[in-house]
Design a protein around this motif. Structure first.
Motif, PDB file in Angstrom:
ATOM      1  N   GLY A   1       0.680  -1.522  -0.033  1.00  0.00           N
ATOM      2  CA  GLY A   1       0.044  -0.085   0.091  1.00  0.00           C
ATOM      3  C   GLY A   1       1.005   1.222  -0.026  1.00  0.00           C
ATOM      4  O   GLY A   1       1.885   1.471   0.788  1.00  0.00           O
ATOM      5  N   ALA A   2       0.491   2.250  -0.435  1.00  0.00           N
ATOM      6  CA  ALA A   2       1.134   3.609  -0.608  1.00  0.00           C
ATOM      7  C   ALA A   2       1.341   3.965   0.684  1.00  0.00           C
ATOM      8  O   ALA A   2       2.483   4.744   0.786  1.00  0.00           O
ATOM      9  CB  ALA A   2       0.248   4.559  -1.617  1.00  0.00           C
ATOM     10  N   SER A   3       0.536   3.902   1.807  1.00  0.00           N
ATOM     11  CA  SER A   3       0.877   4.408   3.147  1.00  0.00           C
ATOM     12  C   SER A   3       1.743   3.547   3.868  1.00  0.00           C
ATOM     13  O   SER A   3       1.980   3.803   5.001  1.00  0.00           O
ATOM     14  CB  SER A   3      -0.488   4.720   3.725  1.00  0.00           C
ATOM     15  N   ASP A   4       2.013   2.444   3.144  1.00  0.00           N
ATOM     16  CA  ASP A   4       2.862   1.433   3.907  1.00  0.00           C
ATOM     17  C   ASP A   4       4.286   1.220   3.824  1.00  0.00           C
ATOM     18  O   ASP A   4       5.137   0.857   4.651  1.00  0.00           O
ATOM     19  CB  ASP A   4       2.394  -0.129   3.737  1.00  0.00           C
ATOM     20  N   ALA A   5       4.824   1.961   2.544  1.00  0.00           N
ATOM     21  CA  ALA A   5       6.278   1.958   2.343  1.00  0.00           C
ATOM     22  C   ALA A   5       6.571   2.972   1.231  1.00  0.00           C
ATOM     23  O   ALA A   5       5.507   3.430   0.484  1.00  0.00           O
ATOM     24  CB  ALA A   5       6.455   0.657   1.787  1.00  0.00           C
ATOM     25  N   HIS A   6       7.631   3.700   1.496  1.00  0.00           N
ATOM     26  CA  HIS A   6       8.102   4.916   0.649  1.00  0.00           C
ATOM     27  C   HIS A   6       9.543   4.562   0.301  1.00  0.00           C
ATOM     28  O   HIS A   6      10.398   4.190   1.193  1.00  0.00           O
ATOM     29  CB  HIS A   6       7.828   6.092   1.218  1.00  0.00           C
ATOM     30  N   GLY A   7      10.094   5.302  -0.634  1.00  0.00           N
ATOM     31  CA  GLY A   7      11.215   5.313  -0.786  1.00  0.00           C
ATOM     32  C   GLY A   7      12.089   6.283   0.020  1.00  0.00           C
ATOM     33  O   GLY A   7      11.330   7.098   0.614  1.00  0.00           O
ATOM     34  N   VAL A   8      13.308   6.299   0.339  1.00  0.00           N
ATOM     35  CA  VAL A   8      13.914   7.079   1.424  1.00  0.00           C
ATOM     36  C   VAL A   8      14.866   7.990   0.534  1.00  0.00           C
ATOM     37  O   VAL A   8      15.120   9.282   1.425  1.00  0.00           O
ATOM     38  CB  VAL A   8      14.734   6.218   2.413  1.00  0.00           C
ATOM     39  N   LEU A   9      15.354   7.717  -0.689  1.00  0.00           N
ATOM     40  CA  LEU A   9      16.335   8.779  -1.092  1.00  0.00           C
ATOM     41  C   LEU A   9      15.656  10.278  -1.395  1.00  0.00           C
ATOM     42  O   LEU A   9      14.616  10.210  -1.943  1.00  0.00           O
ATOM     43  CB  LEU A   9      16.756   8.294  -2.403  1.00  0.00           C
ATOM     44  N   GLY A  10      16.565  11.052  -0.703  1.00  0.00           N
ATOM     45  CA  GLY A  10      16.016  12.502  -0.799  1.00  0.00           C
ATOM     46  C   GLY A  10      14.999  12.962   0.185  1.00  0.00           C
ATOM     47  O   GLY A  10      14.629  14.141   0.396  1.00  0.00           O
TER      48      GLY A  10
ATOM     49  N   GLU B   1      15.328  19.279  14.877  1.00  0.00           N
ATOM     50  CA  GLU B   1      16.212  19.961  14.023  1.00  0.00           C
ATOM     51  C   GLU B   1      16.470  19.151  12.732  1.00  0.00           C
ATOM     52  O   GLU B   1      16.414  18.011  12.480  1.00  0.00           O
ATOM     53  CB  GLU B   1      17.499  20.097  14.781  1.00  0.00           C
ATOM     54  N   ASP B   2      16.641  20.184  11.909  1.00  0.00           N
ATOM     55  CA  ASP B   2      16.952  19.680  10.321  1.00  0.00           C
ATOM     56  C   ASP B   2      18.377  18.844  10.441  1.00  0.00           C
ATOM     57  O   ASP B   2      19.530  19.552  10.619  1.00  0.00           O
ATOM     58  CB  ASP B   2      16.996  20.664   9.299  1.00  0.00           C
ATOM     59  N   MET B   3      18.507  17.781  10.142  1.00  0.00           N
ATOM     60  CA  MET B   3      19.744  16.942  10.086  1.00  0.00           C
ATOM     61  C   MET B   3      20.085  16.802   8.742  1.00  0.00           C
ATOM     62  O   MET B   3      21.491  16.248   8.398  1.00  0.00           O
ATOM     63  CB  MET B   3      19.715  15.481  10.890  1.00  0.00           C
ATOM     64  N   GLY B   4      19.474  17.120   7.493  1.00  0.00           N
ATOM     65  CA  GLY B   4      19.816  16.821   6.151  1.00  0.00           C
ATOM     66  C   GLY B   4      18.813  16.023   5.445  1.00  0.00           C
ATOM     67  O   GLY B   4      17.856  15.816   5.815  1.00  0.00           O
ATOM     68  N   ARG B   5      19.245  15.229   4.443  1.00  0.00           N
ATOM     69  CA  ARG B   5      18.315  14.553   3.563  1.00  0.00           C
ATOM     70  C   ARG B   5      19.136  13.127   3.311  1.00  0.00           C
ATOM     71  O   ARG B   5      20.532  13.145   3.169  1.00  0.00           O
ATOM     72  CB  ARG B   5      17.962  15.036   2.348  1.00  0.00           C
ATOM     73  N   ILE B   6      18.544  12.402   3.042  1.00  0.00           N
ATOM     74  CA  ILE B   6      19.218  10.831   2.762  1.00  0.00           C
ATOM     75  C   ILE B   6      19.485  10.869   1.200  1.00  0.00           C
ATOM     76  O   ILE B   6      18.687  11.057   0.258  1.00  0.00           O
ATOM     77  CB  ILE B   6      18.307   9.648   3.071  1.00  0.00           C
ATOM     78  N   VAL B   7      20.944  10.763   1.033  1.00  0.00           N
ATOM     79  CA  VAL B   7      21.167  10.761  -0.657  1.00  0.00           C
ATOM     80  C   VAL B   7      21.915   9.300  -1.123  1.00  0.00           C
ATOM     81  O   VAL B   7      21.978   9.207  -1.983  1.00  0.00           O
ATOM     82  CB  VAL B   7      22.583  11.798  -0.759  1.00  0.00           C
ATOM     83  N   ASP B   8      22.007   8.506  -0.082  1.00  0.00           N
ATOM     84  CA  ASP B   8      22.426   7.170  -0.589  1.00  0.00           C
ATOM     85  C   ASP B   8      22.231   5.914   0.753  1.00  0.00           C
ATOM     86  O   ASP B   8      22.068   6.424   1.618  1.00  0.00           O
ATOM     87  CB  ASP B   8      23.934   7.114  -0.800  1.00  0.00           C
ATOM     88  N   VAL B   9      21.940   4.829   0.209  1.00  0.00           N
ATOM     89  CA  VAL B   9      21.791   3.575   1.244  1.00  0.00           C
ATOM     90  C   VAL B   9      23.305   2.923   1.066  1.00  0.00           C
ATOM     91  O   VAL B   9      23.319   2.539  -0.090  1.00  0.00           O
ATOM     92  CB  VAL B   9      20.497   3.126   0.938  1.00  0.00           C
TER      93      VAL B   9
END
Length: 173
Positions: free
Chosen positions: A65-74, A83-91
């Motif tokens: 389901g769309a609410s059950d999982a999402h990509g994390v890049l970006g 506090e803003d810690m940045g954004r995920i750019v790679d795994v």
């Protein structure tokens, strides 16, 4: 009138060329393949379907389901203090394919002066949707992440983890 004559000559030339090409195609034997074979209602009695010996089984299908999982890049990462810690750019994955860490583009302003920091995957918490975004919280303070060495590809990496959560990577033989 003169234009009509040229037009008629052009039509005759095109028709003659088309006729010559179609006759040549009829006279030359085409390689016998299933693509060239005329369609038949039934396959010949001697034909047996052949499957390759190492044919892959059909793939499995899973619906998430769309609410059950999402990509994390970006995705943005926040500290426990919001506090803003940045954004995920790679795994980062190990040789067996297990997710070990995330690379976070940390600090700076609009990408200027930022550094890539590697944090242990277990130091991140994936929460409910907040403001139409998945919340990703890092169990580290901004000061801890700021003190971490910068990640550079193809060099040994220092993985910053929450206290006691990182397991050392076992050597693969």
């Amino acid at each position: 009138m003169r234009t009509a004559g040229w037009l008629a000559l052009g039509v005759v030339i095109v028709c003659g060329t088309t006729l010559a090409v179609s006759r040549a195609a009829e006279e030359s034997p085409a390689p016998s393949t299933e693509a060239n074979a005329p369609p038949t209602a039934q396959p010949p009695a001697s034909s047996v379907p052949v499957t390759p010996k190492n044919a892959a089984p059909p793939p499995s299908v899973t619906i998430i389901g769309a609410s059950d999982a999402h990509g994390v890049l970006g995705r943005d990462v926040l500290s426990a203090a919001n506090e803003d810690m940045g954004r995920i750019v790679d795994v980062i994955v190990d040789r067996s394919g297990h997710v070990r860490a995330a690379v976070i583009d940390f600090g700076g302003f609009l990408g200027v002066g930022s550094r890539k920091i590697v944090v242990d995957w277990n130091a991140m918490r994936f929460g409910k949707i907040v403001n139409k975004k998945d919340s990703i919280t890092l169990e580290l303070t901004k000061a801890q992440v700021a003190a971490a060495p910068e990640y550079k590809e193809d060099t040994p990496m220092v993985v910053l983890g929450a206290s006691g959560s990182l397991q050392p990577l076992q050597a693969v033989q």
